[in-house]
Design a protein around this motif. Structure first.
Motif, PDB file in Angstrom:
ATOM      1  N   VAL A 125     -57.203  23.263  -8.174  1.00  0.00           N
ATOM      2  CA  VAL A 125     -56.710  24.537  -7.914  1.00  0.00           C
ATOM      3  C   VAL A 125     -57.319  25.492  -7.214  1.00  0.00           C
ATOM      4  O   VAL A 125     -56.638  26.150  -6.571  1.00  0.00           O
ATOM      5  CB  VAL A 125     -56.581  25.145  -9.620  1.00  0.00           C
ATOM      6  CG1 VAL A 125     -56.018  26.420  -9.494  1.00  0.00           C
ATOM      7  CG2 VAL A 125     -55.750  24.399 -10.408  1.00  0.00           C
ATOM      8  N   GLU A 126     -58.788  25.502  -7.200  1.00  0.00           N
ATOM      9  CA  GLU A 126     -59.551  26.391  -6.371  1.00  0.00           C
ATOM     10  C   GLU A 126     -59.421  26.108  -4.943  1.00  0.00           C
ATOM     11  O   GLU A 126     -59.306  27.087  -4.026  1.00  0.00           O
ATOM     12  CB  GLU A 126     -60.954  26.361  -6.563  1.00  0.00           C
ATOM     13  CG  GLU A 126     -62.054  27.373  -5.908  1.00  0.00           C
ATOM     14  CD  GLU A 126     -61.572  28.769  -6.288  1.00  0.00           C
ATOM     15  OE1 GLU A 126     -62.190  29.553  -5.441  1.00  0.00           O
ATOM     16  OE2 GLU A 126     -61.206  28.932  -7.247  1.00  0.00           O
ATOM     17  N   ARG A 155     -48.378  14.219 -15.163  1.00  0.00           N
ATOM     18  CA  ARG A 155     -48.539  15.914 -15.707  1.00  0.00           C
ATOM     19  C   ARG A 155     -47.263  16.670 -16.296  1.00  0.00           C
ATOM     20  O   ARG A 155     -47.155  16.924 -17.393  1.00  0.00           O
ATOM     21  CB  ARG A 155     -48.624  16.983 -14.527  1.00  0.00           C
ATOM     22  CG  ARG A 155     -50.151  16.342 -13.544  1.00  0.00           C
ATOM     23  CD  ARG A 155     -50.350  17.139 -12.511  1.00  0.00           C
ATOM     24  NE  ARG A 155     -51.321  16.741 -11.765  1.00  0.00           N
ATOM     25  CZ  ARG A 155     -52.417  16.901 -12.180  1.00  0.00           C
ATOM     26  NH1 ARG A 155     -53.037  17.341 -13.206  1.00  0.00           N
ATOM     27  NH2 ARG A 155     -53.490  16.314 -11.471  1.00  0.00           N
ATOM     28  N   THR A 156     -46.028  15.804 -16.008  1.00  0.00           N
ATOM     29  CA  THR A 156     -44.697  16.192 -16.479  1.00  0.00           C
ATOM     30  C   THR A 156     -44.748  15.395 -17.868  1.00  0.00           C
ATOM     31  O   THR A 156     -44.314  16.212 -18.857  1.00  0.00           O
ATOM     32  CB  THR A 156     -43.573  15.610 -15.691  1.00  0.00           C
ATOM     33  OG1 THR A 156     -43.785  16.265 -14.497  1.00  0.00           O
ATOM     34  CG2 THR A 156     -42.373  16.380 -16.404  1.00  0.00           C
ATOM     35  N   ILE A 157     -45.261  14.456 -17.925  1.00  0.00           N
ATOM     36  CA  ILE A 157     -45.256  13.671 -19.400  1.00  0.00           C
ATOM     37  C   ILE A 157     -45.980  14.588 -20.427  1.00  0.00           C
ATOM     38  O   ILE A 157     -45.603  14.521 -21.463  1.00  0.00           O
ATOM     39  CB  ILE A 157     -45.611  12.322 -19.385  1.00  0.00           C
ATOM     40  CG1 ILE A 157     -44.491  11.419 -18.535  1.00  0.00           C
ATOM     41  CG2 ILE A 157     -45.710  11.506 -20.800  1.00  0.00           C
ATOM     42  CD1 ILE A 157     -44.920  10.143 -18.244  1.00  0.00           C
ATOM     43  N   ASP A 158     -47.332  14.831 -19.923  1.00  0.00           N
ATOM     44  CA  ASP A 158     -48.268  15.505 -20.678  1.00  0.00           C
ATOM     45  C   ASP A 158     -47.443  16.917 -21.134  1.00  0.00           C
ATOM     46  O   ASP A 158     -47.586  17.266 -22.179  1.00  0.00           O
ATOM     47  CB  ASP A 158     -49.357  15.912 -19.947  1.00  0.00           C
ATOM     48  CG  ASP A 158     -50.485  14.554 -19.806  1.00  0.00           C
ATOM     49  OD1 ASP A 158     -50.058  13.782 -20.336  1.00  0.00           O
ATOM     50  OD2 ASP A 158     -51.452  14.646 -18.964  1.00  0.00           O
ATOM     51  N   TYR A 159     -46.837  17.508 -20.377  1.00  0.00           N
ATOM     52  CA  TYR A 159     -46.139  18.996 -20.452  1.00  0.00           C
ATOM     53  C   TYR A 159     -44.909  18.990 -21.614  1.00  0.00           C
ATOM     54  O   TYR A 159     -44.999  19.461 -22.744  1.00  0.00           O
ATOM     55  CB  TYR A 159     -45.467  19.542 -19.248  1.00  0.00           C
ATOM     56  CG  TYR A 159     -45.255  20.933 -19.397  1.00  0.00           C
ATOM     57  CD1 TYR A 159     -46.044  22.119 -19.506  1.00  0.00           C
ATOM     58  CD2 TYR A 159     -43.605  20.999 -19.539  1.00  0.00           C
ATOM     59  CE1 TYR A 159     -45.400  23.200 -19.880  1.00  0.00           C
ATOM     60  CE2 TYR A 159     -43.180  22.377 -19.585  1.00  0.00           C
ATOM     61  CZ  TYR A 159     -43.903  23.462 -19.907  1.00  0.00           C
ATOM     62  OH  TYR A 159     -43.449  24.558 -20.234  1.00  0.00           O
ATOM     63  N   ILE A 160     -44.065  17.711 -21.218  1.00  0.00           N
ATOM     64  CA  ILE A 160     -42.975  17.723 -22.243  1.00  0.00           C
ATOM     65  C   ILE A 160     -43.079  17.183 -23.606  1.00  0.00           C
ATOM     66  O   ILE A 160     -42.610  17.325 -24.596  1.00  0.00           O
ATOM     67  CB  ILE A 160     -41.894  16.961 -21.491  1.00  0.00           C
ATOM     68  CG1 ILE A 160     -42.309  15.656 -21.228  1.00  0.00           C
ATOM     69  CG2 ILE A 160     -41.283  17.586 -20.451  1.00  0.00           C
ATOM     70  CD1 ILE A 160     -41.157  14.495 -20.778  1.00  0.00           C
ATOM     71  N   SER A 161     -44.700  16.566 -23.598  1.00  0.00           N
ATOM     72  CA  SER A 161     -44.870  16.083 -24.805  1.00  0.00           C
ATOM     73  C   SER A 161     -45.334  17.080 -25.958  1.00  0.00           C
ATOM     74  O   SER A 161     -45.383  17.069 -27.041  1.00  0.00           O
ATOM     75  CB  SER A 161     -46.097  14.954 -24.732  1.00  0.00           C
ATOM     76  OG  SER A 161     -45.657  13.817 -24.190  1.00  0.00           O
ATOM     77  N   GLU A 217     -51.390  26.796 -11.228  1.00  0.00           N
ATOM     78  CA  GLU A 217     -52.286  25.993 -12.199  1.00  0.00           C
ATOM     79  C   GLU A 217     -51.820  24.852 -12.759  1.00  0.00           C
ATOM     80  O   GLU A 217     -52.400  24.026 -13.181  1.00  0.00           O
ATOM     81  CB  GLU A 217     -52.750  27.070 -13.035  1.00  0.00           C
ATOM     82  CG  GLU A 217     -51.703  27.626 -13.993  1.00  0.00           C
ATOM     83  CD  GLU A 217     -52.157  28.681 -14.884  1.00  0.00           C
ATOM     84  OE1 GLU A 217     -52.727  28.490 -16.214  1.00  0.00           O
ATOM     85  OE2 GLU A 217     -51.850  29.723 -14.698  1.00  0.00           O
ATOM     86  N   TYR A 218     -50.389  24.564 -12.624  1.00  0.00           N
ATOM     87  CA  TYR A 218     -49.818  23.603 -13.429  1.00  0.00           C
ATOM     88  C   TYR A 218     -49.800  22.603 -12.370  1.00  0.00           C
ATOM     89  O   TYR A 218     -49.228  21.323 -12.753  1.00  0.00           O
ATOM     90  CB  TYR A 218     -48.543  23.944 -14.109  1.00  0.00           C
ATOM     91  CG  TYR A 218     -48.617  24.589 -15.390  1.00  0.00           C
ATOM     92  CD1 TYR A 218     -48.359  24.151 -16.416  1.00  0.00           C
ATOM     93  CD2 TYR A 218     -48.772  26.115 -15.294  1.00  0.00           C
ATOM     94  CE1 TYR A 218     -48.501  24.666 -17.806  1.00  0.00           C
ATOM     95  CE2 TYR A 218     -49.077  26.612 -16.356  1.00  0.00           C
ATOM     96  CZ  TYR A 218     -48.801  25.946 -17.696  1.00  0.00           C
ATOM     97  OH  TYR A 218     -49.067  26.684 -18.882  1.00  0.00           O
ATOM     98  N   ARG A 219     -49.862  22.517 -11.078  1.00  0.00           N
ATOM     99  CA  ARG A 219     -50.088  21.642 -10.217  1.00  0.00           C
ATOM    100  C   ARG A 219     -48.876  20.955  -9.543  1.00  0.00           C
ATOM    101  O   ARG A 219     -49.115  20.521  -8.502  1.00  0.00           O
ATOM    102  CB  ARG A 219     -50.988  20.751 -10.332  1.00  0.00           C
ATOM    103  CG  ARG A 219     -52.486  21.347 -10.994  1.00  0.00           C
ATOM    104  CD  ARG A 219     -53.431  21.591 -10.058  1.00  0.00           C
ATOM    105  NE  ARG A 219     -53.594  20.422  -9.315  1.00  0.00           N
ATOM    106  CZ  ARG A 219     -54.086  19.166  -9.520  1.00  0.00           C
ATOM    107  NH1 ARG A 219     -54.891  19.055 -10.768  1.00  0.00           N
ATOM    108  NH2 ARG A 219     -54.164  18.173  -8.658  1.00  0.00           N
ATOM    109  N   VAL A 220     -47.571  20.835 -10.301  1.00  0.00           N
ATOM    110  CA  VAL A 220     -46.627  20.087  -9.826  1.00  0.00           C
ATOM    111  C   VAL A 220     -46.093  20.580  -8.622  1.00  0.00           C
ATOM    112  O   VAL A 220     -45.605  19.735  -7.854  1.00  0.00           O
ATOM    113  CB  VAL A 220     -45.625  19.985 -10.916  1.00  0.00           C
ATOM    114  CG1 VAL A 220     -46.312  18.957 -12.002  1.00  0.00           C
ATOM    115  CG2 VAL A 220     -45.460  21.274 -11.542  1.00  0.00           C
TER     116      VAL A 220
END
Length: 378
Positions: free
Chosen positions: A27-28, A258-264, A344-347
């Motif tokens: 992110v930085e 990252r999407t799987i982590d988020y929607i979980s 920060e969510y990177r996608v």
């Protein structure tokens, strides 16, 4: 695909490096747009920048497959930093293969040691895909060549310690026979470069524009013989396109993970997002496409290493994988909702990188032309 012990160890090493060094810094570097110089040096010290280069010059000697294994892991973590790491040796494959031992010792070994960054300058402002008709010229003057012309969209162009420049040494018919390659070191009189800002790709990528104004290099800076340049570049294209395919598979995997982590963890209207059938089917489709393209890409890499005559396969891998990276990243943003637009969510970075993958080393349109010629014009 069955991996050797050395390949398995390399993949594990790349995955650990991605988790421990790339993820925390992503992110930085994206926000500041700075080149991750120290991370690149650390990657070099672990043999992650030059796994495919010959062992005799300090490389890993693991061929195209080794490069693909590293790329998939690094690009899954962050495409921008991964591009900085894997691009630190642009041009070295040609120098190692076609150059004299003393040339490889001067310009390849320092890269494998993390002491130097190189670049390769092919694309010109008037066109990129039509490499055979480049206009940059190199005129012989005694024991030197005088180079004049412009190059653009050059990875590491403004920060590289040395750049492999392709230039026309003669006017031939067909024109591709008159191209040669030269190593031009930073600080050479008449060799000017500047950074390209405000492009769509990840912030950690380093893109430069080069201007050659009577830049003089010694004959010893020419790689191979006059007229070899086009063939040198084309010989590396199949491997380069497979590298982009593996990078795209990695980027797709990273965006999907990252999407799987988020929607979980996310609920809408009292129900977990991951339990909605439309979402589950979308994730399942992408998982299947990623696995299929990974298998095809690595199989093609094995064939390339075994000198199987390849035509359309690397083009197919690059075309389909780059498109997959865009599809996954676009849906990743959608499934994140408004958060998908935040750094920060990177996608969103994965989506920007996917457009880069669809352009360099041959656009999607060029890939389709290669495939069509192979199946329709035999």
């Amino acid at each position: 695909m069955r991996l050797s012990d050395a390949e398995s160890e390399l993949r594990d090493r790349a995955a650990s490096f991605a988790e421990e060094r790339i993820e925390p810094a992503a992110v930085e570097h994206e926000r500041t747009g700075t080149h991750p110089t120290e991370i690149v040096k650390e990657a070099a010290s672990q043999g992650l920048t030059t796994s495919m280069l010959p062992a005799e010059y300090g490389g890993g000697g693991l061929g195209v497959t080794g490069s693909l294994l590293v790329r998939e892991e690094l690009y899954a973590a962050d495409p921008g930093i991964a591009e900085a790491i894997t691009g630190s040796m642009f041009g070295c494959e040609i120098i190692a293969e076609d150059g004299a031992d003393e040339q490889a010792e001067r310009w390849v070994r320092p890269v494998t040691n993390g002491e130097m960054i190189t670049g390769a300058a092919m694309t010109e402002p008037r066109g990129g895909s039509d490499f055979a008709n480049i206009q940059t010229r190199a005129e012989r003057d005694g024991d030197e060549y005088v180079l004049n012309g412009e190059k653009i969209f050059i990875g590491n162009g403004h920060i590289a310690d040395a750049v492999l420049v392709f230039a026309r040494t003669s006017d031939t018919d067909p024109p591709h026979r008159g191209i040669s390659s030269f190593v031009v070191e930073a600080g050479t009189d008449g060799f000017h470069r500047e950074e390209l800002d405000n492009y769509v790709g990840p912030g950690a990528m380093a893109l430069g524009e080069l201007h050659l104004d009577d830049a003089r290099v010694p004959v010893e800076a020419r790689i191979g013989e006059e007229g070899d340049g086009f063939y040198q570049a084309m010989r590396t294209m199949n491997g380069s396109r497979l590298e982009i395919a593996a990078s795209s598979v990695g980027a797709a995997r990273g965006a999907l993970d990252r999407t799987i982590d988020y929607i979980s963890d996310r609920e809408t209207f009292g129900k977990p997002v991951k339990d909605r059938q439309a979402v589950r089917h979308r994730i399942a489709n992408y998982e299947a496409r990623i696995e299929a393209l990974r298998t095809f890409t690595y199989k093609t890499a094995r064939d390339l290493e075994e000198n199987v005559d390849l035509a359309e396969e690397p083009a197919m891998a690059k075309l389909l994988a780059a498109q997959l990276a865009e599809d996954v990243a676009s849906d990743a943003i959608q499934l994140h909702g408004g958060y998908g637009l935040l750094e920060e969510y990177r996608v969103e970075e994965y989506l920007r990188w996917s457009k880069v993958a669809q352009i360099y080393d041959g656009t999607n349109e060029v890939m389709r032309s290669i495939i069509a010629e192979s199946v329709l014009d035999e």
